[in-house]
Motif scaffolding. Structure first.
Motif, PDB file in Angstrom:
ATOM      1  N   SER A  53       0.809  -1.223   0.000  1.00  0.00           N
ATOM      2  CA  SER A  53       0.000   0.000   0.000  1.00  0.00           C
ATOM      3  C   SER A  53       0.839   1.270   0.000  1.00  0.00           C
ATOM      4  CB  SER A  53      -0.888   0.053   1.245  1.00  0.00           C
ATOM      5  OG  SER A  53      -1.751  -1.029   1.310  1.00  0.00           O
ATOM      6  N   SER A  54       2.016   1.194   0.614  1.00  0.00           N
ATOM      7  CA  SER A  54       2.873   2.389   0.687  1.00  0.00           C
ATOM      8  C   SER A  54       4.318   1.927   0.672  1.00  0.00           C
ATOM      9  CB  SER A  54       2.596   3.159   1.986  1.00  0.00           C
ATOM     10  OG  SER A  54       3.180   2.497   3.092  1.00  0.00           O
ATOM     11  N   PRO A  55       5.249   2.876   0.380  1.00  0.00           N
ATOM     12  CA  PRO A  55       6.649   2.514   0.603  1.00  0.00           C
ATOM     13  C   PRO A  55       6.830   2.144   2.070  1.00  0.00           C
ATOM     14  CG  PRO A  55       6.453   4.649  -0.515  1.00  0.00           C
ATOM     15  CD  PRO A  55       5.072   4.257  -0.083  1.00  0.00           C
ATOM     16  N   LEU A  56       7.816   1.311   2.351  1.00  0.00           N
ATOM     17  CA  LEU A  56       8.093   0.949   3.740  1.00  0.00           C
ATOM     18  C   LEU A  56       9.034   1.992   4.319  1.00  0.00           C
ATOM     19  CD1 LEU A  56       8.843  -2.847   3.184  1.00  0.00           C
ATOM     20  CD2 LEU A  56       6.662  -1.783   3.779  1.00  0.00           C
ATOM     21  N   GLN A  57       8.758   2.417   5.541  1.00  0.00           N
ATOM     22  CA  GLN A  57       9.682   3.310   6.241  1.00  0.00           C
ATOM     23  C   GLN A  57      10.438   2.438   7.235  1.00  0.00           C
ATOM     24  OE1 GLN A  57       9.917   6.473   5.253  1.00  0.00           O
ATOM     25  NE2 GLN A  57       8.214   6.106   3.843  1.00  0.00           N
ATOM     26  N   LYS A  58      11.754   2.408   7.058  1.00  0.00           N
ATOM     27  CA  LYS A  58      12.550   1.538   7.934  1.00  0.00           C
ATOM     28  C   LYS A  58      13.516   2.398   8.733  1.00  0.00           C
ATOM     29  CE  LYS A  58      14.873  -2.915   7.738  1.00  0.00           C
ATOM     30  NZ  LYS A  58      15.221  -4.034   6.878  1.00  0.00           N
ATOM     31  N   GLY A  59      13.532   2.227  10.038  1.00  0.00           N
ATOM     32  CA  GLY A  59      14.420   3.024  10.880  1.00  0.00           C
ATOM     33  C   GLY A  59      14.523   2.426  12.269  1.00  0.00           C
ATOM     34  N   GLN A  60      14.876   3.276  13.223  1.00  0.00           N
ATOM     35  CA  GLN A  60      15.019   2.839  14.611  1.00  0.00           C
ATOM     36  C   GLN A  60      13.876   3.414  15.432  1.00  0.00           C
ATOM     37  OE1 GLN A  60      17.727   1.054  16.200  1.00  0.00           O
ATOM     38  NE2 GLN A  60      18.150   0.479  14.087  1.00  0.00           N
ATOM     39  N   LEU A  61      13.353   2.583  16.307  1.00  0.00           N
ATOM     40  CA  LEU A  61      12.288   3.038  17.189  1.00  0.00           C
ATOM     41  C   LEU A  61      12.528   2.444  18.570  1.00  0.00           C
ATOM     42  CD1 LEU A  61       9.549   4.638  17.043  1.00  0.00           C
ATOM     43  CD2 LEU A  61       8.426   2.415  16.842  1.00  0.00           C
ATOM     44  N   GLY A  62      12.709   3.327  19.566  1.00  0.00           N
ATOM     45  CA  GLY A  62      12.924   2.833  20.928  1.00  0.00           C
ATOM     46  C   GLY A  62      14.088   1.867  21.017  1.00  0.00           C
ATOM     47  N   GLY A  63      15.103   2.063  20.187  1.00  0.00           N
ATOM     48  CA  GLY A  63      16.298   1.218  20.281  1.00  0.00           C
ATOM     49  C   GLY A  63      16.241  -0.063  19.457  1.00  0.00           C
ATOM     50  N   VAL A  64      15.127  -0.309  18.772  1.00  0.00           N
ATOM     51  CA  VAL A  64      15.077  -1.497  17.904  1.00  0.00           C
ATOM     52  C   VAL A  64      14.800  -1.063  16.461  1.00  0.00           C
ATOM     53  CG1 VAL A  64      14.282  -3.054  19.740  1.00  0.00           C
ATOM     54  CG2 VAL A  64      12.606  -1.970  18.233  1.00  0.00           C
ATOM     55  N   GLU A  65      15.049  -1.992  15.567  1.00  0.00           N
ATOM     56  CA  GLU A  65      14.753  -1.719  14.164  1.00  0.00           C
ATOM     57  C   GLU A  65      13.233  -1.833  13.960  1.00  0.00           C
ATOM     58  OE1 GLU A  65      16.410  -4.479  11.096  1.00  0.00           O
ATOM     59  OE2 GLU A  65      17.548  -2.664  10.654  1.00  0.00           O
ATOM     60  N   ALA A  66      12.672  -0.941  13.184  1.00  0.00           N
ATOM     61  CA  ALA A  66      11.223  -1.007  12.947  1.00  0.00           C
ATOM     62  C   ALA A  66      10.914  -0.649  11.499  1.00  0.00           C
ATOM     63  CB  ALA A  66      10.486  -0.064  13.889  1.00  0.00           C
ATOM     64  N   VAL A  67       9.852  -1.255  11.002  1.00  0.00           N
ATOM     65  CA  VAL A  67       9.395  -0.999   9.631  1.00  0.00           C
ATOM     66  C   VAL A  67       7.933  -0.584   9.696  1.00  0.00           C
ATOM     67  CG1 VAL A  67       9.158  -1.938   7.310  1.00  0.00           C
ATOM     68  CG2 VAL A  67      10.927  -2.836   8.820  1.00  0.00           C
ATOM     69  N   PHE A  68       7.638   0.572   9.120  1.00  0.00           N
ATOM     70  CA  PHE A  68       6.270   1.098   9.146  1.00  0.00           C
ATOM     71  C   PHE A  68       5.653   1.041   7.753  1.00  0.00           C
ATOM     72  CE2 PHE A  68       3.287   4.586   8.472  1.00  0.00           C
ATOM     73  CZ  PHE A  68       2.378   4.342   9.492  1.00  0.00           C
ATOM     74  N   LEU A  69       4.387   0.637   7.718  1.00  0.00           N
ATOM     75  CA  LEU A  69       3.634   0.572   6.459  1.00  0.00           C
ATOM     76  C   LEU A  69       2.267   1.210   6.685  1.00  0.00           C
ATOM     77  CD1 LEU A  69       3.142  -0.929   3.604  1.00  0.00           C
ATOM     78  CD2 LEU A  69       2.163  -2.728   4.984  1.00  0.00           C
ATOM     79  N   SER A  70       1.840   2.048   5.755  1.00  0.00           N
ATOM     80  CA  SER A  70       0.515   2.673   5.860  1.00  0.00           C
ATOM     81  C   SER A  70      -0.493   1.837   5.070  1.00  0.00           C
ATOM     82  CB  SER A  70       0.578   4.099   5.317  1.00  0.00           C
ATOM     83  OG  SER A  70      -0.714   4.637   5.245  1.00  0.00           O
ATOM     84  N   ARG A  71      -1.427   1.227   5.777  1.00  0.00           N
ATOM     85  CA  ARG A  71      -2.343   0.250   5.154  1.00  0.00           C
ATOM     86  C   ARG A  71      -3.198   0.846   4.036  1.00  0.00           C
ATOM     87  NH1 ARG A  71      -5.099  -0.780   9.580  1.00  0.00           N
ATOM     88  NH2 ARG A  71      -4.090  -2.683  10.274  1.00  0.00           N
ATOM     89  N   HIS A  72      -3.645   2.078   4.231  1.00  0.00           N
ATOM     90  CA  HIS A  72      -4.520   2.708   3.231  1.00  0.00           C
ATOM     91  C   HIS A  72      -3.743   3.592   2.262  1.00  0.00           C
ATOM     92  CE1 HIS A  72      -8.269   1.439   5.176  1.00  0.00           C
ATOM     93  NE2 HIS A  72      -7.690   1.716   6.317  1.00  0.00           N
ATOM     94  N   GLY A  73      -2.397   3.486   2.295  1.00  0.00           N
ATOM     95  CA  GLY A  73      -1.574   4.326   1.426  1.00  0.00           C
ATOM     96  C   GLY A  73      -1.220   5.625   2.127  1.00  0.00           C
TER      97      GLY A  73
END
Ligand code: HPA
Length: 248
Positions: A34-54
């Protein structure tokens, strides 16, 4: 080191809390997420964010490519997924502004591509889905919410409807008789696809309206938007705390 997947729903199309994030436009064998993946650090861990509706909230619930979304997160190596959904409240205790971590699902959707194992591309395989959400991810959401002093319902049955229209009053009466506590449009097939790929997955739901027929007035989209604006900051804080807890 855990890599956490976060799926944002309505009102959570971006997640600037991710530090040092890169945007990944990926394609999967199942299609484009639905969207590009945003990959970074969150609270000291690796995290990947995706927007379901774009990124611009343009993809309707029944048109989301849930397989591409889950496959894309799997390919990034996420080891757990927290999925955020806005919902209507059916249980009178589950009021606008409340957070719910459902334990069960009743699926009323139809016509969605809902399995990786269709017997054509992939061999047919059945999965156990007795408990559709990961208990360990659920517990992590609940304990972090308690830690932040947030009010939250730690159980509930999520009835998933087809949308994009909201329900009729009679449909909600039936769903209440079925045992549904909240109603939304997007936890299925997402939860089942995560289970097919063996990724622990849980839902963090924000109640934004009383379900159809349960209040004196019709459902106001403006009131829903207002509730999302008021409460999403809380959801964001909770997501950061959840990520941090994976680092401990
Ligand atoms: N029904 C279905 N989905 C929803 C609702 C609702 O009342 N509110 C937010 N998402």
């Amino acid at each position: 080191m855990t890599c956490l997947g976060i799926i944002g729903g309505s009102g959570l199309e971006h997640f600037p809390e991710l530090e040092g994030s890169v945007s990944l436009s990926v394609a999967t064998d199942w299609g484009t997420p639905s969207s590009p993946l945003q990959k970074g650090q969150l609270g000291g861990v690796e995290a990947v964010f995706l927007s379901r509706h774009g990124e611009t909230h343009s993809i309707a619930p029944h048109l989301i490519d849930y397989r591409a979304n889950i496959a894309a997160l799997a390919e990034q190596g996420v080891e757990a997924i927290v999925a955020v959904n806005v919902v209507g409240g059916i249980d009178p205790e589950m009021c606008p502004g409340d957070l719910v971590v459902p334990r069960q699902i009743i699926d009323y959707t139809y016509g969605r591509e809902h399995s990786f194992f269709d017997g054509r591309e992939q061999p047919l395989q059945h999965i156990d889905f007795t408990y559709p959400y990961s208990e360990s991810v659920r517990e992590r959401i609940v304990s972090n919410a308690i830690g932040l002093g947030l009010n939250l319902h730690s159980h509930g049955v999520y009835g998933v409807t087809q949308g994009p229209r909201l329900e009729t009053a009679a449909e909600i009466e039936r769903m209440a008789r079925d045992g549904c506590d909240i109603v939304g449009m997007t936890s299925m097939p997402e939860a089942a696809l995560a289970r097919e790929l063996d990724i622990p997955y849980a839902c963090l739901a924000l109640v934004v309206n009383p379900a159809a027929g349960l209040s004196e007035t019709e459902i106001s989209m403006d009131a829903i938007d207002q509730m999302i604006t008021e409460k999403m900051a809380e959801v964001r804080r909770l997501l950061v705390a959840i990520a941090r807890s994976f680092d401990q």
